[in-house]
Design an enzyme around this catalytic site. Structure first.
Site, PDB file in Angstrom:
ATOM      1  N   TYR A  21      40.286  39.591  36.483  1.00 53.11           N
ATOM      2  CA  TYR A  21      38.858  38.833  36.960  1.00 53.11           C
ATOM      3  C   TYR A  21      37.979  40.008  35.898  1.00 53.11           C
ATOM      4  O   TYR A  21      37.784  39.198  35.697  1.00 53.11           O
ATOM      5  CB  TYR A  21      39.194  39.558  38.062  1.00 53.11           C
ATOM      6  CG  TYR A  21      38.302  39.086  38.999  1.00 53.11           C
ATOM      7  CD1 TYR A  21      37.162  38.347  38.937  1.00 53.11           C
ATOM      8  CD2 TYR A  21      36.966  40.758  39.272  1.00 53.11           C
ATOM      9  CE1 TYR A  21      35.850  38.602  39.733  1.00 53.11           C
ATOM     10  CE2 TYR A  21      35.926  40.552  39.513  1.00 53.11           C
ATOM     11  CZ  TYR A  21      35.374  39.494  39.507  1.00 53.11           C
ATOM     12  OH  TYR A  21      33.618  39.715  40.644  1.00 53.11           O
ATOM     13  N   GLU A  43      32.111  37.241  48.413  1.00 53.53           N
ATOM     14  CA  GLU A  43      31.269  38.740  48.615  1.00 53.53           C
ATOM     15  C   GLU A  43      30.633  38.470  50.119  1.00 53.53           C
ATOM     16  O   GLU A  43      30.788  40.206  50.272  1.00 53.53           O
ATOM     17  CB  GLU A  43      29.586  38.505  47.148  1.00 53.53           C
ATOM     18  CG  GLU A  43      30.395  38.665  45.828  1.00 53.53           C
ATOM     19  CD  GLU A  43      31.082  39.472  45.753  1.00 53.53           C
ATOM     20  OE1 GLU A  43      30.279  40.469  46.205  1.00 53.53           O
ATOM     21  OE2 GLU A  43      31.165  39.683  43.968  1.00 53.53           O
ATOM     22  N   TRP A  51      36.708  44.844  46.639  1.00 50.44           N
ATOM     23  CA  TRP A  51      37.088  43.746  45.858  1.00 50.44           C
ATOM     24  C   TRP A  51      38.256  43.236  45.919  1.00 50.44           C
ATOM     25  O   TRP A  51      38.536  42.287  46.038  1.00 50.44           O
ATOM     26  CB  TRP A  51      36.043  43.539  44.629  1.00 50.44           C
ATOM     27  CG  TRP A  51      36.256  42.547  43.874  1.00 50.44           C
ATOM     28  CD1 TRP A  51      36.514  42.230  42.482  1.00 50.44           C
ATOM     29  CD2 TRP A  51      35.673  41.220  44.582  1.00 50.44           C
ATOM     30  NE1 TRP A  51      36.513  40.816  42.622  1.00 50.44           N
ATOM     31  CE2 TRP A  51      35.653  40.334  43.427  1.00 50.44           C
ATOM     32  CE3 TRP A  51      35.062  41.215  45.792  1.00 50.44           C
ATOM     33  CZ2 TRP A  51      35.247  38.674  43.433  1.00 50.44           C
ATOM     34  CZ3 TRP A  51      34.430  39.537  45.818  1.00 50.44           C
ATOM     35  CH2 TRP A  51      35.142  38.546  44.927  1.00 50.44           C
TER      36      TRP A  51
END
Length: 189
Positions: A21, A43, A51
């Site tokens: 990522y 988000e 995350w």
């Protein structure tokens, strides 16, 4: 085989998924509405969580939320919301699921007004990424006056779960800001 000689931002070294990522998406400017919407949904679900938790469930979210098709999500019924509440592959928070629906509706209103969500969001940076010069990724702020401003405007437009921290994370994820550390290999790619 992974190149272990690459120097990366310190936050991403705990897993291969995080590294991928970081290397391929984080901080790369995104101008297309579908991807901007995907990151907005991810988000908002991240609020209060890590995350990596969201990244680990990203494909489950993609399947559960019709590949982040905001036109479909905007039409979700109470039955669909209840179905999502039973899906163990995603974050089963009813307020966040309902926010995904209302955010899809608000997203399309912004598109109507500005021609695209991209036009709207990127106007805050004149269409160009803000390049921060951070010695380490620990120096990256959680919020900025700009994320405060965008958050306030999005809330006024009916978006939910878009506090300043969520918006700054969105800005980082979509390359509106580049917070890669100075010695990170991606600074030169």
């Amino acid at each position: 085989m992974e190149d272990t000689t690459l120097i990366r931002c310190s936050w991403c070294n705990s897993s291969d998924l995080y590294k991928k990522y970081h290397d391929e998406e984080w901080g790369v400017p995104v101008y297309d509405d579908p991807t901007l919407f995907e990151f907005l949904i991810l988000e908002t679900f991240q609020a209060g969580l890590s995350w990596i938790t969201i990244l680990n469930k990203r494909e489950n979210f993609r399947a559960a939320f019709d590949h982040f098709d905001y036109k479909k999500i905007a039409q979700y019924s109470e039955d669909k919301i209840e179905e999502l509440m039973q899906n163990t592959g995603i974050i089963r928070n009813k307020l966040k699921i309902k926010a995904a629906v209302s955010n899809a509706q608000a997203f399309m209103k912004v598109q109507e007004e500005f021609g695209s969500f991209s036009n709207y969001i990127w106007k805050y940076t004149d269409g160009k990424p803000i390049i921060n010069n951070l010695k380490t990724s620990k120096e990256a702020p959680a919020t900025t006056p700009l994320s405060d401003e965008i958050s306030k405007d999005l809330k006024k437009r009916g978006f939910k779960f878009v506090g300043s921290t969520v918006i700054y994370a969105h800005m980082q994820a979509t390359g509106m800001v580049n917070d890669h550390a100075e010695d990170c290999w991606t600074r030169t790619k």
